[in-house]
Design an enzyme around this catalytic site. Structure first.
Site, mmCIF file in Angstrom:
data_model
loop_
_atom_site.group_PDB
_atom_site.id
_atom_site.type_symbol
_atom_site.label_atom_id
_atom_site.label_comp_id
_atom_site.label_asym_id
_atom_site.label_seq_id
_atom_site.Cartn_x
_atom_site.Cartn_y
_atom_site.Cartn_z
ATOM 1 N N GLU A 104 0.858 -1.184 0.000
ATOM 2 C CA GLU A 104 0.000 0.000 0.000
ATOM 3 C C GLU A 104 0.896 1.237 0.000
ATOM 4 O O GLU A 104 1.861 1.280 0.758
ATOM 5 C CB GLU A 104 -0.908 0.045 1.240
ATOM 6 C CG GLU A 104 -1.846 1.252 1.196
ATOM 7 C CD GLU A 104 -2.761 1.400 2.416
ATOM 8 O OE1 GLU A 104 -2.597 0.647 3.395
ATOM 9 O OE2 GLU A 104 -3.622 2.268 2.366
ATOM 10 N N GLY A 161 3.178 2.363 10.804
ATOM 11 C CA GLY A 161 2.891 1.593 12.014
ATOM 12 C C GLY A 161 2.680 0.126 11.727
ATOM 13 O O GLY A 161 3.308 -0.736 12.343
ATOM 14 N N ALA A 162 1.803 -0.162 10.780
ATOM 15 C CA ALA A 162 1.482 -1.550 10.472
ATOM 16 C C ALA A 162 0.639 -1.595 9.208
ATOM 17 O O ALA A 162 0.182 -0.560 8.733
ATOM 18 C CB ALA A 162 0.707 -2.186 11.614
ATOM 19 N N MET A 163 0.438 -2.804 8.690
ATOM 20 C CA MET A 163 -0.295 -2.933 7.428
ATOM 21 C C MET A 163 -1.242 -4.123 7.461
ATOM 22 O O MET A 163 -0.865 -5.224 7.843
ATOM 23 C CB MET A 163 0.724 -3.072 6.277
ATOM 24 C CG MET A 163 0.081 -3.217 4.923
ATOM 25 S SD MET A 163 -0.884 -1.732 4.482
ATOM 26 C CE MET A 163 -2.133 -2.488 3.445
ATOM 27 N N ASN A 186 -2.604 -6.247 5.398
ATOM 28 C CA ASN A 186 -2.657 -7.261 4.343
ATOM 29 C C ASN A 186 -3.565 -8.422 4.736
ATOM 30 O O ASN A 186 -3.489 -8.928 5.844
ATOM 31 C CB ASN A 186 -1.260 -7.836 4.089
ATOM 32 C CG ASN A 186 -0.212 -6.772 4.025
ATOM 33 O OD1 ASN A 186 -0.301 -5.874 3.208
ATOM 34 N ND2 ASN A 186 0.772 -6.841 4.916
ATOM 35 N N HIS A 228 -6.668 -1.780 15.148
ATOM 36 C CA HIS A 228 -6.831 -1.034 13.901
ATOM 37 C C HIS A 228 -6.663 -1.952 12.690
ATOM 38 O O HIS A 228 -7.514 -1.998 11.809
ATOM 39 C CB HIS A 228 -5.813 0.112 13.869
ATOM 40 C CG HIS A 228 -5.884 0.968 12.652
ATOM 41 N ND1 HIS A 228 -6.602 2.144 12.601
ATOM 42 C CD2 HIS A 228 -5.341 0.819 11.417
ATOM 43 C CE1 HIS A 228 -6.489 2.679 11.403
ATOM 44 N NE2 HIS A 228 -5.716 1.892 10.649
ATOM 45 N N GLU A 229 -5.567 -2.696 12.678
ATOM 46 C CA GLU A 229 -5.315 -3.568 11.518
ATOM 47 C C GLU A 229 -6.353 -4.681 11.445
ATOM 48 O O GLU A 229 -6.806 -5.054 10.371
ATOM 49 C CB GLU A 229 -3.903 -4.157 11.555
ATOM 50 C CG GLU A 229 -2.778 -3.130 11.687
ATOM 51 C CD GLU A 229 -2.893 -1.947 10.755
ATOM 52 O OE1 GLU A 229 -3.412 -2.090 9.639
ATOM 53 O OE2 GLU A 229 -2.447 -0.834 11.162
ATOM 54 N N GLU A 257 -9.596 4.593 6.334
ATOM 55 C CA GLU A 257 -8.752 5.005 7.462
ATOM 56 C C GLU A 257 -9.516 5.781 8.535
ATOM 57 O O GLU A 257 -9.383 5.484 9.726
ATOM 58 C CB GLU A 257 -7.533 5.788 6.975
ATOM 59 C CG GLU A 257 -6.563 4.964 6.103
ATOM 60 C CD GLU A 257 -6.066 3.683 6.770
ATOM 61 O OE1 GLU A 257 -6.242 3.523 8.003
ATOM 62 O OE2 GLU A 257 -5.505 2.821 6.053
HETATM 63 N N1 PHE Z 1 -2.881 1.089 5.870
HETATM 64 C C1 PHE Z 1 -2.005 1.156 6.995
HETATM 65 C C2 PHE Z 1 -2.880 1.405 8.202
HETATM 66 O O1 PHE Z 1 -3.432 2.446 8.382
HETATM 67 C C3 PHE Z 1 -1.002 2.233 6.943
HETATM 68 C C4 PHE Z 1 0.071 2.095 5.918
HETATM 69 C C5 PHE Z 1 0.039 2.866 4.774
HETATM 70 C C6 PHE Z 1 1.125 1.251 6.116
HETATM 71 C C7 PHE Z 1 1.031 2.793 3.829
HETATM 72 C C8 PHE Z 1 2.138 1.182 5.194
HETATM 73 C C9 PHE Z 1 2.086 1.961 4.046
HETATM 74 O O2 PHE Z 1 -3.128 0.578 8.978
HETATM 75 ZN ZN ZN Z 2 -5.370 1.986 8.692
#
Ligand code: PHE
Ligand code: ZN
Length: 853
Positions: free
Chosen positions: A122, A262-264, A266, A298-299, A321
């Site tokens: 992302e 912070g985190a992703m 996927n 959140h994730e 978001e």
């Molecule tokens: N989508 C992730 C989140 O908000 C944030 C993110 C964006 C992480 C781009 C990496 C790169 O949880």
């Molecule tokens: Zn997010």
């Protein structure tokens, strides 16, 4: 820098092609990786001829169209695209290409964090892995095979469920993963490494079994327990509150040290910055534990708000978001203290988002243009976005809001949609017209609400006037629609009337019948993200008597601001404030809440109110007030400290955390006295306490008031933790935030420390980022702070443009600076934009700050 192209929402066009399935094979080696990408593609727009795939820095090996190898006349390699000429209505395309994860320091696409292969796609990372239609509204079913050395990479992970494992003769092995849910490429992930793991399970409300795994570098397994607990709490909460169940047999989380954010989220394979996974009492603060709980949530929540329903295009980012932040905020509020959480969220919004919203980089939560979408993962899109969802929640009420989210999930499941679609569901199930409300999505800047009160003959009139700032381009913006929680109190604090007003006009009178002059409690719970401007104030009264804890906090802050501003004008300290402060000290309150009430306004809060920002007077006033309060209440502060200081307690329950936060607040205030006694107390706290929370507070105090003691404890700390990079982040950030002379020289030297590494974003943020928020030295009059950070931006931009553009955020205050600082800053920023190879990430931020294009 040559002209950078701007991308506009109004130019959105559907994709001419779509990908049905994508089968990937990754062969991972020590020098490179080979990717074989088999796509089943369908032409959507029958008039189109060529297939245009996004492709950045890829080394193409071969292409096959329906099993026939294409010669070079059938495709064109363009700057950031691969164009396959003249394709049919439906076909199979195989692309084989090479990439170099070991050389990838941007941390986008496939890269290495230490010895772990991992991905970040992302928003637009997938095009750095293999040619693809890399946009969120193209959703495909992915199957992924990984092949790697068996010893170095025993763990092979991708999205979905594991289909097979296989061994090869040459010390290599492989695994195939299949994700049944169609998804955009930005949710694709893989991981390969030699990892430790903890596992658990969750039984969903319909009785399905999900196995949960958290992977980390070996040796850190025991630090994953809190994250696992948080994951299970999140899964339960989303079932209870939103009726959302998990939808795969497996949920994997992997912690890596090198991560841009912070985190992703996927699908089925979250990848986390290890700072948001790993914690134990010896190495993490209470704040870290809370942050882990909310980022894990959140994730997890993204699985429905983001993954099952995703964004049509990146302009819709706040769709997932803002909503997901609102969800994680409510989750943390439910699991901890609602009141405290709300205050903390508002405080964070003001410190970061309000500053952004008042700068030339201000943008609506749904921007209408960008140079690079990477720059729009902002406090505005996230935190203001969450405030906008919260207003909808307030307008609809809990029950209708739940009906509306049910409708949203039902209607748009497995689709890529827009914020308008979300608003349609809210409006339909909520039974309200949100037409005017939509302005929150398209306008920028923080609105002000001017409050005028009049009392006469049994009648109280409240006149509310919206003051709407212009957009960044100078165009006029219109009044908002929002809920405003308020109450009228009698002189004992009892509510005469409490309601939620709906504000929609530029100016409106609200009339209340009452025989005595009431006291106004306004924007309770911070029901709208606005700045309230009141001619009259009753701060001391509201601090004591308001039932609404947010307004109590707000009144304490506003009273503090007024007191400091008087000091800055050369007036004396307002004894009424001192008295009110003393009253709080003596009150029986929830301890965490009490600690917040006792916090003096931040430098950022004061600086935002200045016509022309000048830091010195703010620091002076703050110091004066702190000293005065510490001296006036020395005994009481020490008493509270002693009562609540429990050096051997490391529990994480609300009471223990509350005790730590109140006694550390008291100690910090007492440190303004710089007395031997306080130095001794801080020193003893460093030596005796077993929590990181207590130790960093003690270290910080010593650093600022007792350099000799600080040296000893810092050496001790360094020796003990130098191999724990998460703790080293705290160490660097503490030193870079020091108020002692010479901090710039020390920060510059720390770059050569063995524990520091410019390739790791957390460390750069801790050292350089913290320094850029150390206003006193960053804005030092000779401009050396600016020069240092600009040099770093230029250097780091070559390694990781996203990291560099994050650092450039410190300059957002430019326009508001006094003329001396402004001139110095401008000279440095001009140096950035004239750098020929500067990235568009940094260019976008800096060119907007100094308004060149
Ligand atoms: N989508 C992730 C989140 O908000 C944030 C993110 C964006 C992480 C781009 C990496 C790169 O949880
Ligand atoms: Zn997010």
């Amino acid at each position: 820098m040559s002209k950078v192209e701007t991308i506009y929402l109004k130019d959105y066009k559907k994709s001419e092609f779509t990908v049905k399935t994508c089968d990937l094979v990754f062969e991972l080696f020590e020098e490179y990786a080979q990717v074989t990408n088999l796509m089943h593609i369908i032409k959507v727009d029958k008039n189109s001829k060529d297939l245009l795939l996004n492709s950045v820095d890829l080394e193409l090996i071969e292409i096959y169209l329906d099993d026939v190898k294409l010669n070079e006349s059938r495709y064109i390699i363009e700057k950031e695209h691969l164009r396959v000429l003249d394709v049919g209505d439906e076909f199979k395309l195989i692309i084989i290409n090479k990439i170099y994860p070991q050389l990838n320091s941007e941390l986008e696409g496939l890269y290495k964090s230490g010895s772990i292969f991992c991905t970040q796609n992302e928003p637009e990372g997938f095009r750095r892995i293999t040619p693809y239609i890399d946009r969120p509204d193209v959703m495909a079913v992915f199957r992924t095979t990984l092949v790697a050395d068996r010893e170095r990479y025993p763990i092979l992970l991708s999205n979905g469920n594991r289909e097979t494992n296989f061994k090869l003769d040459d010390k290599r092995h492989g695994a195939t993963w299949f994700d049944p849910h169609p998804k955009p490429s930005y949710l694709f992930a893989l991981v390969a490494g030699d990892l430790g793991v903890i596992q658990d399970k969750f039984v969903t409300k319909s009785g399905k079994y999900a196995r949960l795994y958290i992977y980390t570098d070996k040796g850190n397994e025991s630090k994953c327990k809190h994250a696992m607990k948080s994951l299970k709490e999140s899964m339960k909460w989303d079932e209870d509150v939103y009726g959302r169940e998990y939808d795969l047999d497996l949920y994997n989380i992997v912690a890596v040290d090198s991560f841009n954010m912070g985190a992703m989220e996927n699908k089925g394979l979250n990848i986390f910055n290890s700072a948001y996974v790993l914690a134990d009492e010896d190495s993490a603060t209470d704040g870290n534990f809370m942050a882990i709980q909310s980022v894990i949530a959140h994730e997890y929540f993204h699985n429905w708000t983001g993954n099952r329903i995703t964004c049509r295009d990146w302009f819709q980012l706040t769709l997932k978001e803002g909503l997901t932040v609102f969800r994680d905020q409510c989750f943390s509020a439910d699991l901890n203290s609602k009141e405290v959480k709300r205050i903390e969220d508002v405080r964070a919004l003001r410190e970061r988002q309000f500053v952004e919203d008042g700068s030339p980089t201000a943008h609506p939560i749904q921007p209408d243009s960008y140079m690079t979408i990477n720059n729009f993962y902002t406090a505005t899109v996230y935190e203001k976005g969450a405030e906008v969802i919260r207003m909808i929640y307030t307008l609809l009420g809990e029950e209708k809001y739940r009906k509306a989210t049910d409708l949203y999930f039902e209607t748009f499941d497995s689709q890529a949609v827009r914020t308008d679609d979300f608003l349609w569901a809210m409006s339909k199930a909520g039974g309200i017209d949100l037409k005017q409300f939509e302005r929150w999505y398209h306008q920028s800047g923080t609105p002000k609400l001017q409050v005028d009160e009049k009392f006469e003959e049994g009648k109280y009139t409240l006149t509310l006037t919206q003051i709407i700032p212009n957009a960044v381009d100078g165009s006029e913006q219109k009044p908002y629609y929002f809920p405003l929680k308020m109450a009228l109190l009698d002189d004992s604090g009892k509510e005469i009337e409490a309601k939620t007003l709906t504000i929609s006009k530029e100016s409106e009178d609200f009339v209340f019948k009452t025989n005595l002059k009431p006291i106004l409690s306004i924007n309770r719970d911070f029901s709208a993200p606005i700045i309230v401007e009141q001619a009259e104030n009753n701060y001391a009264f509201l601090m004591k008597h308001d039932k609404n804890s947010f307004v109590r906090y707000e009144s304490a802050q506003s009273f503090g601001v007024a007191t400091m501003e008087a000091l800055m004008r050369g007036e004396a300290i307002d004894e009424a404030f001192v008295k009110a402060y003393g009253h709080i000290l003596g009150s029986e309150l929830d301890l965490s809440f009490k600690a917040l009430l006792l916090e003096l306004p931040s430098v950022t809060a004061l600086m935002q109110r200045q016509e022309e920002v000048d830091f010195e007077p703010i620091y002076e006033a703050k110091e004066k007030l702190e000293k005065h309060l510490a001296a006036a209440f020395e005994d009481k502060l020490l008493e509270i400290y002693t009562q609540n200081h429990k050096p051997l307690c490391k529990e994480l329950d609300a009471k223990s955390m509350g005790e730590r936060s109140i006694k550390n607040r008291c100690l910090k205030l007492l440190s303004a006295l710089k007395s031997d006694k306080i130095i001794e107390t801080a020193n003893a706290q460093y030596n005796d306490s077993i929590t990181m929370t207590d130790r960093v507070v003690a270290l910080d105090i010593l650093e600022n008031i007792a350099p000799l003691h600080a040296k000893v404890s810092q050496e001790h700390f360094y020796k003990r933790y130098k191999n724990d990079t998460l703790v080293m982040n705290k160490y660097f950030s503490l030193l870079a935030s020091s108020q002692r002379e010479g901090v710039l020289e020390r920060v510059a030297a720390l770059q050569n420390d063995d524990a520091y590494n410019e390739l790791v974003p957390n460390l750069v943020r801790s050292l350089i980022g913290s320094f850029s928020r150390n206003y006193k030295y960053f804005h030092a009059k000779e401009g050396l702070g600016y020069k240092f950070v600009v040099d770093k931006i230029i250097d780091i931009d070559k390694i990781n443009p996203q990291m560099a553009s994050g650092l450039a955020g410190a300059f957002k205050i430019y326009e508001k600076l006094n003329s001396v600082n402004k001139k110095l800053m401008r000279a440095e920023l001009e140096r950035v934009v004239s750098e020929p190879s500067i990235s568009k990430n940094v260019y976008e931020i800096v060119s907007k700050i100094i308004k060149i294009s």
